[in-house]
Design a protein around this motif. Structure first.
Motif, mmCIF file in Angstrom:
data_model
loop_
_atom_site.group_PDB
_atom_site.id
_atom_site.type_symbol
_atom_site.label_atom_id
_atom_site.label_comp_id
_atom_site.label_asym_id
_atom_site.label_seq_id
_atom_site.Cartn_x
_atom_site.Cartn_y
_atom_site.Cartn_z
ATOM 1 N N SER A 299 0.605 -1.375 -0.103
ATOM 2 C CA SER A 299 -0.329 0.181 0.324
ATOM 3 C C SER A 299 0.714 0.919 0.129
ATOM 4 C CB SER A 299 -0.917 -0.154 1.212
ATOM 5 O OG SER A 299 -0.094 0.014 2.109
ATOM 6 N N ALA A 302 2.390 1.761 -3.186
ATOM 7 C CA ALA A 302 1.389 2.101 -4.698
ATOM 8 C C ALA A 302 1.313 3.414 -4.322
ATOM 9 C CB ALA A 302 0.210 1.159 -4.255
ATOM 10 N N SER A 305 3.409 5.660 -5.339
ATOM 11 C CA SER A 305 3.662 5.763 -7.177
ATOM 12 C C SER A 305 2.419 6.683 -7.910
ATOM 13 C CB SER A 305 3.877 4.370 -7.813
ATOM 14 O OG SER A 305 5.039 3.962 -6.946
ATOM 15 N N ILE A 307 -0.383 5.226 -7.668
ATOM 16 C CA ILE A 307 -1.423 4.204 -7.921
ATOM 17 C C ILE A 307 -2.594 3.446 -6.878
ATOM 18 C CG2 ILE A 307 -1.321 1.696 -8.585
ATOM 19 C CD1 ILE A 307 0.689 2.238 -10.302
ATOM 20 N N LEU A 309 -4.073 0.835 -5.405
ATOM 21 C CA LEU A 309 -4.424 -1.003 -5.053
ATOM 22 C C LEU A 309 -6.350 -1.390 -4.905
ATOM 23 C CD1 LEU A 309 -1.619 -1.854 -3.103
ATOM 24 C CD2 LEU A 309 -1.703 -1.503 -5.466
ATOM 25 N N VAL A 339 3.132 -2.622 -9.876
ATOM 26 C CA VAL A 339 2.891 -0.926 -9.524
ATOM 27 C C VAL A 339 4.304 -0.884 -9.828
ATOM 28 C CG1 VAL A 339 3.534 0.618 -6.849
ATOM 29 C CG2 VAL A 339 1.609 -2.097 -6.970
ATOM 30 N N ASP A 369 -3.398 -4.502 -14.427
ATOM 31 C CA ASP A 369 -2.969 -2.867 -13.990
ATOM 32 C C ASP A 369 -3.261 -2.308 -15.970
ATOM 33 O OD1 ASP A 369 -0.306 -3.032 -16.140
ATOM 34 O OD2 ASP A 369 -0.046 -4.396 -14.509
#
Length: 666
Positions: A299, A302, A305, A307, A309, A339, A369
């Motif tokens: 987590s 991500a 970044s 992103i 989840l 990720v 993804d």
């Protein structure tokens, strides 16, 4: 009348008159008439038998002629040998010549002794006469002859007559020799190919042994210092006298050590896969908790970044019997790659279950993804070791994640497949069979506090040639109430065991002089010595070494880096102890990921310095810059340290650029 009967008898014996004479004109009466009938019946019987014998003789002559079989007759008493026409042909003998001289003259000298021995054994009744020999024709040609015979004996068992056959087996022998030559040629070829294959196998085995030795040595050399790095960093982090800043620094050291350990373990797992030594270890696992654990572990990364989840799980059995460690590793590898290469959008972990009947289920997983996707040319290549797909994603890691994941999935009973296209993201799917199981009650998390007063004072000897390794175990055990002594090599260990009589020995495997295996064997060989429990310590991760340690007499096997929880469980099991435990302190919630606005609060000069340090991969320069920042930037500094510890250099550079940091030269 008497004269006529004598003449008729002579004619019958000669076999010339084959028709019975006309009945006499004289009428016989009484016994004479009966005698006449008997004589005539006998004459008819003899005649029919003569005819049958003549026909059999003709057929035998035709058969022997067609088969090339010569017959011979040897009067043993008179030593007279005769043969038929076929024998003359077989031996190219002159008509009328003495057959005994013909046979002995034609027989090759090399075969004479063996043939005479066979003949003598047959005459003595020790064996049948069945022999092969060679003869030489007058023109010098050598032929192979097979002979067998029947012996007629008198009432006393003495041989009287020997009747047998000869036949030419030269063509058969020549065919055998030709086949034998071909066989020898094939055997030579097979031997040559086998020799070449043996050399190749030996070279491959030598290379494999060299690789195993290299991996074992590298595993030992790398994991030994990691034992101190990870162990002491955790030990210091538990101290109540450290500042929060110091604990954060130790946490970075601890995470970095674990990251390095993960890379080493990946390489060792690959070696196990190549050697075919990988096995599944089933256990009862809670599926929802396993999936949530994977999500929690990724987590922070991500979020940093940018992103999202997502976990999409439905219809799963509460618990299942499977290799949870390998399944977790597969999902972590796939999610981490998603990720890493996603760069935008969301990463979804999907899980579904299908009942197969009874307690059997099929679990299906998909990691998708919305990233850069994978080109068709790379979709098979990325499963090879040390290979990463071309693209703009991050490049950290060994390139082993997908290779190991594919082999793990196969071990679990499934197959890992990829669906992807450039610019359209990627989906990794696999399905595995499992068996539903009842969940064991989960124990509340706790940590070891101390030994009960009545159980303190147990003597433990730590044997290790590495001083840091000895010091780590001493610091872990002494505060709990154990008496701890140390020995730096095998000789010192034997002396300490004999003099101090410890109740348990932590025995390092690899030491100069006497290694841990030899010390263990010597201790077990001393029956009069009070036998301690022995736990073999090694930095190697190969299963074969565990079996070797147990065979040498060790009671347990513990790998470095030492996991404290496993260490305490071994002590409880081997010494029949029960540690006093306290509730584990819940870890602090993960720090909120940094954003470009957070970094914009830093002075431009510091942002430029940090950007330049990242370009140079100069972490010391980056750390010195962060140390200069005041307490008001503690949150930002902590977030930067988290990203540095996670090797997220490209993402941090992107955040600095978003914050307006200008490119700086080194």
């Amino acid at each position: 009348s008497r004269g006529r009967e004598i003449k008729e008898h002579i004619v019958i014996r000669a076999g010339r008159d084959r028709t019975p004479p006309p009945p006499p004109r004289v009428w016989f009466v009484g016994e004479l008439r009966a005698l006449n009938r008997a004589i005539r019946a006998m004459t008819a019987l003899l005649d029919s038998r003569y005819r049958a014998m003549h026909r059999s003789e003709e057929r035998l002559q035709m058969a022997t002629l067609a088969g090339g079989i010569g017959t011979w007759d040897w009067d043993v008493v008179s030593n007279a040998l005769s043969g038929d026409e076929q024998m003359q042909r077989l031996y190219h003998a002159e008509n009328g010549r003495d057959w005994l001289a013909t046979w002995t003259g034609a027989l090759l000298e090399a075969d004479r002794l063996a043939t005479q021995r066979a003949l003598g054994a047959a005459l003595r009744g020790e064996a049948e006469f069945d022999v092969e020999f060679r003869i030489r024709w007058p023109d010098g040609t050598v032929r192979h002859i097979k002979a067998d015979a029947v012996i007629f004996r008198d009432a006393g068992g003495r041989p009287l007559r020997m009747v047998g056959t000869n036949y030419d087996i030269t063509e058969h022998k020549e065919a055998e020799q030709e086949l034998l030559r071909h066989r020898h040629h094939l055997e030579e070829l097979v031997e040559e190919r086998t020799g070449a294959l043996s050399v190749a196998v030996e070279q491959a085995e030598a290379a494999n042994r060299a690789k195993s030795v290299f991996l074992a040595n590298m595993s030992h050399e790398l994991r030994t210092p990691l034992n101190s790095v990870i162990g002491f960093s955790r030990l210091m982090a538990d101290s109540t006298h450290m500042l929060d800043e110091e604990k954060r620094n130790l946490a970075i050291i601890h995470r970095s050590g674990n990251h390095l350990l993960t890379l080493i373990n990946d390489i060792l797992e690959l070696s196990k896969i190549e050697a075919g030594r990988l096995t599944a270890q089933t256990e009862v696992a809670a599926l929802d908790g396993l999936l949530q654990e994977v999500m929690d572990m990724l987590s922070v990364r991500a979020a940093q970044s940018g992103i999202a989840l997502r976990l999409d799980a439905a219809g799963l059995p509460p618990t299942a019997r499977l290799d949870a460690t390998k399944l977790r590793q597969v999902l972590l590898n796939l999610m981490s790659n998603a990720v890493k290469f996603g760069l935008r959008g969301a990463v979804t972990l999907g899980a579904r279950a299908q009942a197969l009947g009874g307690e059997r289920w099929q679990l299906s997983f998909a990691v998708s993804d919305q990233g850069i996707g994978i080109a068709p040319a790379d979709q098979q290549r990325i499963f090879e070791p040390f290979i990463q797909a071309d693209g703009d994603g991050a490049k950290e890691g060994t390139g082993l994640g997908l290779t190991i994941s594919r082999e793990f999935v196969r071990l679990l009973g499934g197959e890992l497949v990829l669906e992807s296209a450039p610019g359209r993201g990627s989906v990794f799917r696999f399905a595995i069979p499992v068996q539903a199981a009842l969940a064991a009650p989960a124990a509340p998390p706790s940590e070891v506090a101390a030994l009960a007063a009545a159980q303190r004072g147990k003597r433990i000897l730590v044997v290790d040639d590495n001083a840091d390794g000895r010091a780590l175990l001493h610091k872990l055990l002494a505060p709990l109430g154990f008496q701890v002594e140390q020995a730096e090599d095998g000789a010192a260990a034997l002396a300490a065991i004999a003099a101090w009589r410890p109740e348990l020995v932590f025995m390092d495997w690899r030491m100069p002089g006497l290694d841990g295996l030899e010390v263990t064997r010597r201790v077990r060989a001393q029956g009069a010595l009070a036998q301690p429990r022995i736990v073999m310590l090694t930095a190697s991760a190969f299963e074969g070494e565990r079996l070797a340690a147990l065979a040498a007499g060790a009671d347990e096997f513990l790998r470095k880096p030492v996991e404290q929880d496993r260490l305490y469980r071994i002590l409880e099991r081997q010494l029949q102890l029960q540690f006093e435990r306290r509730a584990a302190v819940a870890p602090p919630p993960p720090r909120a990921p940094l954003a470009g606005a957070d970094l914009a609060a830093l002075p431009p000069a510091q942002r430029a310095t940090l950007r330049a340090a990242l370009q140079e991969l100069n972490l010391a320069r980056a750390g010195a810059m962060l140390a200069e920042l005041g307490p008001e930037f503690a949150g930002v500094v902590g977030g930067i340290e988290d990203m540095l510890a996670a090797y997220q250099y490209p993402q941090l550079c992107a955040l600095l650029d978003a914050a307006g940091a200008a490119p700086a030269s080194a």
